[in-house]
Design an enzyme around this catalytic site. Structure first.
Site, PDB file in Angstrom:
ATOM      1  CB  CYS A   1      -0.916  -0.020   1.230  1.00 47.03           C
ATOM      2  SG  CYS A   1      -1.985   1.419   1.348  1.00 47.03           S
TER       3      CYS A   1
ATOM      4  CB  CYS B   1      -0.699   2.784   3.779  1.00 49.69           C
ATOM      5  SG  CYS B   1      -2.093   2.115   2.907  1.00 49.69           S
ATOM      6  CG  ASP B   2       2.964   1.237   4.487  1.00 54.76           C
ATOM      7  OD1 ASP B   2       2.461   1.803   5.475  1.00 54.76           O
ATOM      8  OD2 ASP B   2       2.755   0.043   4.210  1.00 54.76           O
TER       9      ASP B   2
HETATM   10  P1  FAD Z   1     -10.647  -5.148   6.325  1.00 54.71           P
HETATM   11  O1  FAD Z   1     -10.017  -4.056   7.059  1.00 54.71           O
HETATM   12  O2  FAD Z   1      -9.802  -6.041   5.499  1.00 54.71           O
HETATM   13  O3  FAD Z   1     -11.467  -6.009   7.393  1.00 54.71           O
HETATM   14  C1  FAD Z   1     -12.118  -7.204   7.024  1.00 54.71           C
HETATM   15  C2  FAD Z   1     -12.280  -8.058   8.280  1.00 54.71           C
HETATM   16  O4  FAD Z   1     -13.061  -9.191   7.951  1.00 54.71           O
HETATM   17  C3  FAD Z   1     -10.952  -8.583   8.826  1.00 54.71           C
HETATM   18  O5  FAD Z   1     -10.829  -8.254  10.185  1.00 54.71           O
HETATM   19  C4  FAD Z   1     -11.034 -10.095   8.607  1.00 54.71           C
HETATM   20  O6  FAD Z   1     -10.397 -10.826   9.649  1.00 54.71           O
HETATM   21  C5  FAD Z   1     -12.540 -10.321   8.634  1.00 54.71           C
HETATM   22  N1  FAD Z   1     -12.942 -11.532   7.935  1.00 54.71           N
HETATM   23  C6  FAD Z   1     -12.570 -11.905   6.685  1.00 54.71           C
HETATM   24  N2  FAD Z   1     -13.158 -13.088   6.389  1.00 54.71           N
HETATM   25  C7  FAD Z   1     -13.895 -13.458   7.461  1.00 54.71           C
HETATM   26  C8  FAD Z   1     -14.711 -14.610   7.765  1.00 54.71           C
HETATM   27  N3  FAD Z   1     -14.897 -15.590   6.876  1.00 54.71           N
HETATM   28  N4  FAD Z   1     -15.310 -14.676   8.978  1.00 54.71           N
HETATM   29  C9  FAD Z   1     -15.139 -13.683   9.900  1.00 54.71           C
HETATM   30  N5  FAD Z   1     -14.364 -12.565   9.663  1.00 54.71           N
HETATM   31  C10 FAD Z   1     -13.755 -12.469   8.468  1.00 54.71           C
HETATM   32  N6  FAD Z   1      -6.084   2.812   4.381  1.00 54.71           N
HETATM   33  C11 FAD Z   1      -6.080   4.118   4.733  1.00 54.71           C
HETATM   34  O7  FAD Z   1      -7.111   4.783   4.583  1.00 54.71           O
HETATM   35  N7  FAD Z   1      -4.977   4.696   5.280  1.00 54.71           N
HETATM   36  C12 FAD Z   1      -3.831   4.013   5.520  1.00 54.71           C
HETATM   37  O8  FAD Z   1      -2.833   4.589   6.008  1.00 54.71           O
HETATM   38  C13 FAD Z   1      -3.810   2.639   5.191  1.00 54.71           C
HETATM   39  N8  FAD Z   1      -2.700   1.896   5.410  1.00 54.71           N
HETATM   40  C14 FAD Z   1      -2.697   0.582   5.089  1.00 54.71           C
HETATM   41  C15 FAD Z   1      -1.548  -0.159   5.319  1.00 54.71           C
HETATM   42  C16 FAD Z   1      -1.504  -1.494   4.991  1.00 54.71           C
HETATM   43  C17 FAD Z   1      -0.260  -2.283   5.263  1.00 54.71           C
HETATM   44  C18 FAD Z   1      -2.657  -2.107   4.414  1.00 54.71           C
HETATM   45  C19 FAD Z   1      -2.644  -3.569   4.082  1.00 54.71           C
HETATM   46  C20 FAD Z   1      -3.810  -1.387   4.164  1.00 54.71           C
HETATM   47  C21 FAD Z   1      -3.840  -0.038   4.487  1.00 54.71           C
HETATM   48  N9  FAD Z   1      -4.958   0.744   4.224  1.00 54.71           N
HETATM   49  C22 FAD Z   1      -4.972   2.065   4.592  1.00 54.71           C
HETATM   50  C23 FAD Z   1      -6.152   0.171   3.585  1.00 54.71           C
HETATM   51  C24 FAD Z   1      -7.258  -0.100   4.640  1.00 54.71           C
HETATM   52  O9  FAD Z   1      -6.690  -0.765   5.728  1.00 54.71           O
HETATM   53  C25 FAD Z   1      -8.382  -0.907   4.044  1.00 54.71           C
HETATM   54  O10 FAD Z   1      -8.876  -0.230   2.903  1.00 54.71           O
HETATM   55  C26 FAD Z   1      -9.528  -1.084   5.046  1.00 54.71           C
HETATM   56  O11 FAD Z   1      -9.081  -1.699   6.225  1.00 54.71           O
HETATM   57  C27 FAD Z   1     -10.650  -1.926   4.437  1.00 54.71           C
HETATM   58  O12 FAD Z   1     -11.622  -2.109   5.401  1.00 54.71           O
HETATM   59  P2  FAD Z   1     -12.666  -3.317   5.334  1.00 54.71           P
HETATM   60  O13 FAD Z   1     -13.475  -3.199   6.578  1.00 54.71           O
HETATM   61  O14 FAD Z   1     -13.351  -3.319   4.047  1.00 54.71           O
HETATM   62  O15 FAD Z   1     -11.781  -4.640   5.326  1.00 54.71           O
END
Ligand code: FAD
Length: 300
Positions: free
Chosen positions: A130, A133-134
């Site tokens: 990302c 992010c980084d």
């Molecule tokens: P996620 O955050 O991926 O959450 C999904 C959740 O669902 C997880 O906790 C997972 O364990 C759970 N899950 C999955 N499958 C199942 C299942 N079958 N049963 C139960 N639970 C399940 N965005 C920013 O805005 N700013 C930043 O600085 C930033 N830095 C980042 C740095 C890194 C290294 C990464 C990888 C991403 C970064 N992002 C950043 C992107 C951001 O983190 C994501 O866009 C955001 O977290 C997406 O949110 P979400 O809720 O859709 O999914």
């Protein structure tokens, strides 16, 4: 019986929980890992409004606490399947079965990995997935971008504004990206290309020191000294538990309408798991709010 079950406690799921429980819906979140999702494994966040600089872990804890404030329940479980019972849905985890009137799938994505030696060991210590992010952690340093699609090239342009140089390593001669972006990248004075090449290894003990690549045509090996390597070889939406429901297409995506509802009524999709251009915390919370509000409207 719950009004709403939310699968995944990332920013999308936690936001949906705040909206739904605050509106009085009987809400349950099911999560298989740590609350916060990808935020929880992010070192620093500098682009989520209201927090100039916050650790991913702290933002996860703050959002999690907020999500439970209005009475949402939080259950540990790995969701294996959703069964459509018509007016209600059954959610089956590795430990339990639950029933709800509505379900939000907010399971996020997994990073597609290259599978090169050193990748797992140096993730978070030079290897990132990302740039938004980084990238700032590599200000005025040399970095590499691995990949040749739109994301890789767009992120290379973003990094070129921050870093000393960006070397794009791509396994083909031609890019899979739009011409407009390819032209911009080719014209950028800080961007270099290593084409027709595969990554052989990511090198370094505690932090990344270099990337070793091999030219596919000549077999010549080159060591590229870099402090950071950004891998853009794809994100994989976590949708496999929902294939039996018949809503997952051949690319692993779930199509939704403008209400973020899938073709199965009562099953909504929020956050990174959805096909979208910008996968960030702000866009995930946005989806969570939209899904929850539509569900609130439907149930009242
Ligand atoms: P996620 O955050 O991926 O959450 C999904 C959740 O669902 C997880 O906790 C997972 O364990 C759970 N899950 C999955 N499958 C199942 C299942 N079958 N049963 C139960 N639970 C399940 N965005 C920013 O805005 N700013 C930043 O600085 C930033 N830095 C980042 C740095 C890194 C290294 C990464 C990888 C991403 C970064 N992002 C950043 C992107 C951001 O983190 C994501 O866009 C955001 O977290 C997406 O949110 P979400 O809720 O859709 O999914």
């Amino acid at each position: 019986m719950q009004d709403l079950i939310i699968i995944g406690a990332g920013p999308a799921g936690l936001t949906a929980a705040i909206y739904a429980s605050r509106a009085g819906l009987d809400t349950m979140i099911i999560e298989r890992g740590a609350p916060g999702g990808k935020m929880f494994v992010t070192h620093e966040i500098e682009n989520y409004p209201g927090f100039e600089n916050i650790s991913g872990r702290e933002l996860s804890q703050t959002m999690h606490k907020h999500a439970l404030k209005f009475g949402a329940k939080y259950e540990y479980g790995d969701v294996k399947e959703i069964v459509d019972l018509g007016e209600t849905k059954k959610v089956i985890t590795n430990m339990n079965e639950y029933e709800a009137k509505k379900v939000i799938i907010a399971t996020g994505t997994e990073n597609r990995k290259l599978g090169a030696p050193g990748e797992d060991k140096l993730q978070g210590a030079g290897i990132s997935y990302c740039a938004v992010c980084d990238g700032n952690f590599f200000r005025d340093r040399d970095v590499a971008v691995i990949g040749g699609g739109n994301s890789a090239l767009e992120e290379a342009l973003y990094l070129a504004d921050i870093c000393s140089s960006v070397t794009i390593v791509h396994r083909r001669q031609e890019f899979r990206a739009e011409d407009y972006i390819v032209n911009k990248v080719k014209q950028h004075e800080k961007i270099k290309f290593v084409l027709d090449s595969n990554v052989k290894s990511f090198d370094g003990e505690d932090t990344l020191q270099s990337v070793t690549v091999v030219n596919k045509l000549t077999n010549e090996e080159t060591v590229i000294p870099v402090a950071g390597a950004f891998v853009y070889v794809g994100l994989i939406p976590i949708t496999s538990p929902f294939t039996d429901l018949g809503i997952v297409d051949e690319r692993g995506n779930i199509q939704v309408d403008e209400r973020l509802e899938s073709k199965i009524k009562g099953v909504f999709v929020a956050g990174d798991v959805r096909e979208k251009d910008l996968r960030q915390i702000a866009t995930a919370t946005n989806d969570g709010a939209i899904c929850a509000q539509n569900i609130i409207n439907d149930l009242k």
